[in-house]
Scaffold this motif. Structure first.
Motif, PDB file in Angstrom:
ATOM      1  N   SER A  53       0.833  -1.212   0.000  1.00 11.03           N
ATOM      2  CA  SER A  53       0.000   0.000   0.000  1.00 11.03           C
ATOM      3  C   SER A  53       0.858   1.249   0.000  1.00 11.03           C
ATOM      4  O   SER A  53       0.578   2.217  -0.717  1.00 11.03           O
ATOM      5  N   ARG A  54       1.904   1.250   0.813  1.00  7.51           N
ATOM      6  CA  ARG A  54       2.803   2.416   0.891  1.00  7.51           C
ATOM      7  C   ARG A  54       3.449   2.667  -0.459  1.00  7.51           C
ATOM      8  O   ARG A  54       3.484   3.816  -0.936  1.00  7.51           O
ATOM      9  N   LEU A  55       3.901   1.612  -1.124  1.00 14.58           N
ATOM     10  CA  LEU A  55       4.555   1.786  -2.422  1.00 14.58           C
ATOM     11  C   LEU A  55       3.568   2.209  -3.503  1.00 14.58           C
ATOM     12  O   LEU A  55       3.890   3.030  -4.371  1.00 14.58           O
ATOM     13  N   GLU A  56       2.357   1.663  -3.450  1.00 12.81           N
ATOM     14  CA  GLU A  56       1.335   2.065  -4.420  1.00 12.81           C
ATOM     15  C   GLU A  56       0.979   3.540  -4.248  1.00 12.81           C
ATOM     16  O   GLU A  56       0.834   4.274  -5.237  1.00 12.81           O
ATOM     17  N   GLU A  57       0.856   3.992  -3.009  1.00 15.85           N
ATOM     18  CA  GLU A  57       0.549   5.401  -2.740  1.00 15.85           C
ATOM     19  C   GLU A  57       1.688   6.285  -3.216  1.00 15.85           C
ATOM     20  O   GLU A  57       1.468   7.328  -3.829  1.00 15.85           O
ATOM     21  N   ARG A  58       2.892   5.856  -2.965  1.00 16.52           N
ATOM     22  CA  ARG A  58       4.055   6.621  -3.412  1.00 16.52           C
ATOM     23  C   ARG A  58       4.090   6.699  -4.937  1.00 16.52           C
ATOM     24  O   ARG A  58       4.386   7.751  -5.507  1.00 16.52           O
TER      25      ARG A  58
END
Length: 122
Positions: free
Chosen positions: A110-115
């Protein structure tokens, strides 16, 4: 049955079958008149059980005791129940650890997708 048929029925290779035989896991294997091993069809079920137990983390010594007890009909119920309870607890602990890893991976995903979404807007 000959070893080739046992291989075909269990998906286990010849070397593994012979290894299990040397370890005493397959019991006494009779020989035919021409001195070939004559594997009983009951081994198909036992080998599948052996492989399942091994995948669950049972040691070969533990599996040997279970199979020996099943063959003789003399497995001590309480000892068998304790062994299974211990292995079940171990499996539950593995499941717990896997769920923790899964949550961590989902969080990082999720963190990487948001980034990536923020980066694509620029």
């Amino acid at each position: 049955m000959e070893i080739a048929e046992l291989e075909a029925q269990t998906g286990l290779g010849r070397d593994a079958i012979r290894y299990y035989e040397r370890r005493g896991l397959l019991g006494k294997i009779p020989r035919s008149a021409n001195n070939y091993r004559d594997y009983p069809s009951s081994l198909i079920k036992e080998i599948k059980l052996l492989r399942s137990m091994q995948a669950l983390g049972f040691s070969l010594d533990e599996i040997h005791e279970v199979l020996k007890g099943l063959r003789s009909g003399g497995i001590h119920c309480m000892a068998g129940a304790r062994l299974l309870a211990e292995k079940r607890q171990s499996v539950e602990q593995q499941i717990h650890r896997l769920r923790e890893v899964s949550r961590l991976l989902a969080h990082e995903q999720s963190r990487l997708e948001e980034r990536a979404r923020r980066h694509d807007r620029r």
